[in-house]
Design a protein around this motif. Structure first.
Motif, PDB file in Angstrom:
ATOM      1  N   ASP A 131      -8.609   0.937 -14.194  1.00 46.91           N
ATOM      2  CA  ASP A 131      -7.859  -0.365 -13.977  1.00 46.91           C
ATOM      3  C   ASP A 131      -7.554  -0.091 -12.674  1.00 46.91           C
ATOM      4  O   ASP A 131      -6.919   0.786 -11.991  1.00 46.91           O
ATOM      5  CB  ASP A 131      -6.724  -0.509 -14.930  1.00 46.91           C
ATOM      6  N   ARG A 132      -7.248  -1.220 -11.889  1.00 41.52           N
ATOM      7  CA  ARG A 132      -7.021  -1.253 -10.488  1.00 41.52           C
ATOM      8  C   ARG A 132      -5.451  -1.279 -10.441  1.00 41.52           C
ATOM      9  O   ARG A 132      -4.657  -2.227 -11.016  1.00 41.52           O
ATOM     10  CB  ARG A 132      -7.719  -2.488  -9.736  1.00 41.52           C
ATOM     11  N   ILE A 133      -4.908  -0.752  -9.369  1.00 44.46           N
ATOM     12  CA  ILE A 133      -3.544  -0.975  -9.019  1.00 44.46           C
ATOM     13  C   ILE A 133      -3.315  -1.148  -7.417  1.00 44.46           C
ATOM     14  O   ILE A 133      -4.095  -0.447  -6.769  1.00 44.46           O
ATOM     15  CB  ILE A 133      -2.825   0.560  -9.399  1.00 44.46           C
ATOM     16  N   PRO A 134      -2.766  -1.939  -7.116  1.00 44.71           N
ATOM     17  CA  PRO A 134      -2.427  -2.465  -5.612  1.00 44.71           C
ATOM     18  C   PRO A 134      -1.522  -1.313  -4.995  1.00 44.71           C
ATOM     19  O   PRO A 134      -0.860  -0.791  -5.544  1.00 44.71           O
ATOM     20  CB  PRO A 134      -1.802  -3.931  -5.680  1.00 44.71           C
ATOM     21  N   PHE A 135      -2.162  -0.745  -3.832  1.00 44.42           N
ATOM     22  CA  PHE A 135      -1.492   0.306  -3.153  1.00 44.42           C
ATOM     23  C   PHE A 135      -0.360  -0.126  -2.130  1.00 44.42           C
ATOM     24  O   PHE A 135       0.462   0.567  -1.738  1.00 44.42           O
ATOM     25  CB  PHE A 135      -2.450   1.442  -2.752  1.00 44.42           C
ATOM     26  N   ALA A 136      -0.568  -1.383  -1.588  1.00 37.47           N
ATOM     27  CA  ALA A 136       0.203  -1.902  -0.575  1.00 37.47           C
ATOM     28  C   ALA A 136       1.702  -1.632  -0.948  1.00 37.47           C
ATOM     29  O   ALA A 136       2.699  -1.427  -0.051  1.00 37.47           O
ATOM     30  CB  ALA A 136      -0.199  -3.136  -0.019  1.00 37.47           C
TER      31      ALA A 136
END
Length: 156
Positions: A131-136
């Motif tokens: 699953d993707r997690i935004p890092f910004a």
């Protein structure tokens, strides 16, 4: 108080510019998993111009920090494949804001917050490694931690 030179307010000015670009980067990354160049690179060049015109920072050393941050995150991206190129450009913006002295503090904060979020979301929402997690958002938290450290440092 009103007669103080711009340098006395440099952390406030630079922090305001950082947040003006970082918050939209964060929101956009959360919504779309993308960080527009107009925000990340726009923030980088705005800080660079601000430092050059108002002498709020050291353009050369902060520029080196931006280049180093870009290269470091590019290497991480290429080795892991788990980070987008927008995060690499955003890291350069963060490096320009923090300078070389605080970039690793901001990055460590971002990594710890990201890891904690990934662990908690895995336990609570049953998200997996794919699953993707935004890092910004975590890079922004790192930048805000640096801003807090600078405020505390100037107050003492």
């Amino acid at each position: 108080m009103l007669h103080m030179p711009v340098n006395e307010y440099s952390h406030l000015i630079r922090g305001t510019v950082f947040l003006a670009f970082a918050l939209p980067c964060t929101v956009t990354d959360i919504k779309s998993f993308k960080i527009p160049d107009i925000l990340s690179l726009g923030g980088l060049f705005t800080l660079m111009a601000l430092d050059g015109v108002l002498h709020t920072g050291n353009v050369f050393t902060e520029g080196l920090a931006a280049c180093g941050a870009f290269l470091l995150f590019l290497i991480i991206r290429n080795l892991t494949g788990g980070m987008g190129f927008g995060d690499v450009k955003y890291a350069a913006f963060l490096g320009m804001y923090t300078g070389p002295r605080y970039f690793f503090v901001a990055s460590a904060c971002a990594a710890c917050c990201g890891l904690l979020f990934a662990c908690l979301s895995g336990m609570i929402m049953h998200k997996g490694a794919d699953d993707r997690i935004p890092f910004a958002p975590f890079l922004t938290v790192g930048g805000c931690c640096v801003a807090a450290l600078r405020i505390i440092g100037n107050a003492s």
